[in-house]
Design a protein around this motif. Structure first.
Motif, mmCIF file in Angstrom:
data_model
loop_
_atom_site.group_PDB
_atom_site.id
_atom_site.type_symbol
_atom_site.label_atom_id
_atom_site.label_comp_id
_atom_site.label_asym_id
_atom_site.label_seq_id
_atom_site.Cartn_x
_atom_site.Cartn_y
_atom_site.Cartn_z
ATOM 1 N N HIS A 114 0.811 -1.209 0.000
ATOM 2 C CA HIS A 114 0.000 0.000 0.000
ATOM 3 C C HIS A 114 0.848 1.265 0.000
ATOM 4 C CE1 HIS A 114 -3.245 2.513 2.301
ATOM 5 N NE2 HIS A 114 -3.446 2.601 0.997
ATOM 6 N N GLU A 115 1.897 1.301 0.815
ATOM 7 C CA GLU A 115 2.840 2.415 0.926
ATOM 8 C C GLU A 115 2.147 3.732 1.270
ATOM 9 O OE1 GLU A 115 5.374 2.381 -2.553
ATOM 10 O OE2 GLU A 115 6.688 0.936 -1.569
ATOM 11 N N ALA A 116 1.118 3.647 2.073
ATOM 12 C CA ALA A 116 0.396 4.809 2.582
ATOM 13 C C ALA A 116 -0.407 4.343 3.779
ATOM 14 C CB ALA A 116 -0.508 5.403 1.509
ATOM 15 N N LEU A 117 -1.002 5.300 4.496
ATOM 16 C CA LEU A 117 -1.848 4.971 5.639
ATOM 17 C C LEU A 117 -3.269 5.433 5.362
ATOM 18 C CD1 LEU A 117 0.437 6.012 8.644
ATOM 19 C CD2 LEU A 117 0.301 3.795 7.477
ATOM 20 N N ASP A 118 -4.234 4.756 5.976
ATOM 21 C CA ASP A 118 -5.635 5.150 5.884
ATOM 22 C C ASP A 118 -6.122 5.577 7.261
ATOM 23 O OD1 ASP A 118 -5.868 4.577 3.164
ATOM 24 O OD2 ASP A 118 -6.370 2.476 3.552
ATOM 25 N N GLY A 176 12.001 18.782 1.529
ATOM 26 C CA GLY A 176 11.894 18.256 0.173
ATOM 27 C C GLY A 176 10.933 17.087 0.057
ATOM 28 N N ALA A 177 10.112 16.879 1.082
ATOM 29 C CA ALA A 177 9.170 15.763 1.097
ATOM 30 C C ALA A 177 7.824 16.180 0.517
ATOM 31 C CB ALA A 177 8.993 15.245 2.518
ATOM 32 N N TYR A 178 7.009 15.163 0.242
ATOM 33 C CA TYR A 178 5.673 15.369 -0.322
ATOM 34 C C TYR A 178 4.639 14.676 0.552
ATOM 35 C CZ TYR A 178 8.012 16.777 -4.662
ATOM 36 O OH TYR A 178 8.796 17.425 -5.595
ATOM 37 N N VAL A 179 3.549 15.380 0.826
ATOM 38 C CA VAL A 179 2.388 14.801 1.489
ATOM 39 C C VAL A 179 1.261 14.728 0.464
ATOM 40 C CG1 VAL A 179 0.625 15.174 3.255
ATOM 41 C CG2 VAL A 179 3.025 15.596 3.789
ATOM 42 N N TYR A 180 0.641 13.553 0.367
ATOM 43 C CA TYR A 180 -0.356 13.265 -0.664
ATOM 44 C C TYR A 180 -1.636 12.845 0.033
ATOM 45 C CZ TYR A 180 -1.850 11.066 -5.149
ATOM 46 O OH TYR A 180 -2.491 10.708 -6.312
ATOM 47 N N LEU A 181 -2.681 13.665 -0.075
ATOM 48 C CA LEU A 181 -3.944 13.449 0.615
ATOM 49 C C LEU A 181 -5.044 13.293 -0.424
ATOM 50 C CD1 LEU A 181 -3.511 16.422 3.127
ATOM 51 C CD2 LEU A 181 -2.919 14.032 3.554
ATOM 52 N N ILE A 182 -5.751 12.144 -0.416
ATOM 53 C CA ILE A 182 -6.688 11.881 -1.504
ATOM 54 C C ILE A 182 -7.998 11.264 -1.013
ATOM 55 C CG2 ILE A 182 -4.878 11.677 -3.260
ATOM 56 C CD1 ILE A 182 -5.164 8.617 -3.032
ATOM 57 N N ALA A 223 -0.203 9.671 2.201
ATOM 58 C CA ALA A 223 1.086 9.141 1.754
ATOM 59 C C ALA A 223 2.168 10.194 1.959
ATOM 60 C CB ALA A 223 1.018 8.738 0.282
ATOM 61 N N PHE A 224 3.383 9.710 2.196
ATOM 62 C CA PHE A 224 4.525 10.590 2.460
ATOM 63 C C PHE A 224 5.719 10.054 1.689
ATOM 64 C CE2 PHE A 224 8.329 11.489 5.098
ATOM 65 C CZ PHE A 224 8.280 12.875 5.113
ATOM 66 N N LYS A 225 6.352 10.921 0.883
ATOM 67 C CA LYS A 225 7.516 10.510 0.095
ATOM 68 C C LYS A 225 8.594 11.582 0.160
ATOM 69 C CE LYS A 225 5.326 7.675 -3.521
ATOM 70 N NZ LYS A 225 5.229 7.480 -4.990
ATOM 71 N N ARG A 226 9.853 11.106 0.067
ATOM 72 C CA ARG A 226 10.964 12.028 -0.153
ATOM 73 C C ARG A 226 12.048 11.315 -0.945
ATOM 74 N NH1 ARG A 226 12.562 13.356 6.067
ATOM 75 N NH2 ARG A 226 12.282 11.283 6.953
ATOM 76 N N ALA A 227 13.020 12.084 -1.411
ATOM 77 C CA ALA A 227 14.025 11.541 -2.323
ATOM 78 C C ALA A 227 14.878 10.490 -1.639
ATOM 79 C CB ALA A 227 14.899 12.674 -2.858
ATOM 80 N N GLY A 228 15.162 9.433 -2.388
ATOM 81 C CA GLY A 228 16.014 8.356 -1.920
ATOM 82 C C GLY A 228 16.629 7.655 -3.112
ATOM 83 N N THR A 229 16.963 6.396 -2.937
ATOM 84 C CA THR A 229 17.538 5.605 -4.030
ATOM 85 C C THR A 229 16.720 4.339 -4.199
ATOM 86 O OG1 THR A 229 19.766 6.437 -3.587
ATOM 87 C CG2 THR A 229 19.588 4.417 -4.895
ATOM 88 N N LEU A 237 11.638 9.457 -5.751
ATOM 89 C CA LEU A 237 10.851 9.563 -4.535
ATOM 90 C C LEU A 237 10.558 8.175 -3.976
ATOM 91 C CD1 LEU A 237 8.336 12.390 -5.457
ATOM 92 C CD2 LEU A 237 10.401 12.538 -4.054
ATOM 93 N N VAL A 238 10.769 8.031 -2.675
ATOM 94 C CA VAL A 238 10.591 6.757 -1.993
ATOM 95 C C VAL A 238 9.565 6.956 -0.878
ATOM 96 C CG1 VAL A 238 11.727 4.954 -0.636
ATOM 97 C CG2 VAL A 238 12.945 6.046 -2.534
ATOM 98 N N ALA A 239 8.590 6.075 -0.802
ATOM 99 C CA ALA A 239 7.562 6.174 0.236
ATOM 100 C C ALA A 239 8.145 5.800 1.595
ATOM 101 C CB ALA A 239 6.390 5.265 -0.103
ATOM 102 N N GLU A 240 7.771 6.560 2.621
ATOM 103 C CA GLU A 240 8.142 6.254 4.002
ATOM 104 C C GLU A 240 6.875 6.121 4.833
ATOM 105 O OE1 GLU A 240 11.158 8.612 5.864
ATOM 106 O OE2 GLU A 240 12.056 9.157 3.943
#
Length: 261
Positions: A114-118, A176-182, A223-229, A237-240
């Motif tokens: 899923h790589e996100a929370l509900d 540099g992170a992203y928050v994604y709310l849907i 969902a929350f992502k920031r740069a990684g490898t 972008l890698v999900a945390e």
């Protein structure tokens, strides 16, 4: 690299308004956001998947980094000293009610975890609030689709994407992170280019996107992502898993006076 050159030409074209010059169309931005962990992304109204090549991933990282530098300057110019950035340890709770937070980050989905929370709510229409101060880089409303017993899930257009429904993507200029709310209702309160404060209302919980399935329940997808490898490419972008920060934010909310929750 021709695509990158064209995008930069559009971004720096003279006389272009801020929303157009700094914020690409949502379809292009979503494709940059779904870098490596979701290397196939459905375009249009059907489930037609377009695989990403390594060259596309590398070019996408360069495109995104160029945009991020300009978003940081944009935030600094407009926020000034009045809106401070928000470290993860100081996130706000993203709902106007307590809700039921699930740690379902690793739960299996059709194409992987899923790589996100509900966060489930008792009813639709609960106000969604930005957990951070940042820049809205994508916002989608007017999602047209749904679910019927006979026809199943269908999508006719608009919103952020087929599966996301309505919602917002917020860039944190500090980390540099992203928050994604849907999965919002049509009531999305912000648009690309808006500067938001921590706790600012951005929409209301709905059942758009794949939340239209009757078994999914009414919830906010976070969902929350920031740069990684990943995929052998640096900077994608890698999900945390944001569970610990959200849980702490909910605890802080419970300790706050009712008038400022």
């Amino acid at each position: 690299m021709a695509t990158f050159a064209l995008l930069l030409t559009l971004l720096i074209a003279p006389g272009v308004q801020a929303d157009t010059s700094l914020f690409p169309p949502r379809e292009a931005l979503i494709r940059l956001y779904t870098n490596c962990d979701e290397d196939r992304w459905p375009y249009g109204t059907g489930e037609t998947f377009v695989p990403k090549t390594t060259d596309e991933l590398v070019t996408g990282v360069a495109q995104r980094r160029a945009l991020e530098e300009r978003w940081r300057a944009y935030f600094a110019e407009r926020a000034g000293d009045s809106i401070a950035s928000t470290p993860a340890e100081a996130w706000g709770w993203p709902l106007a009610v307590r809700g039921r937070l699930l740690n379902n980050f690793l739960n299996p989905r059709e194409n992987g975890p899923h790589e996100a929370l509900d966060i489930f709510v008792p009813r639709e229409g609960v106000e969604v609030r930005s957990p951070i101060a940042g820049v809205v880089v994508a916002a989608g409303t007017g999602w047209r689709g749904g679910y019927t017993r006979r026809g199943g899930f269908h999508y006719e257009g608009d919103g952020l994407s087929r599966r996301a429904g309505n919602g917002v993507m917020i860039f944190d200029p500090a980390s540099g992170a992203y928050v994604y709310l849907i999965h919002f209702q049509d009531s999305v309160f912000v648009r690309a280019g808006d500067i938001v404060r921590r706790g600012q209302p951005v929409g209301r919980v709905g059942h758009t996107g794949n939340a239209a399935y009757p078994s999914r329940g009414r919830h906010l997808h976070f969902a929350f992502k920031r740069a990684g490898t990943a995929c052998g490419v640096d900077g994608v972008l890698v999900a945390e898993n944001p569970y610990r920060w959200l849980r702490a934010a909910r605890a802080r909310r419970a300790q706050s006076p009712p008038g400022i929750r």
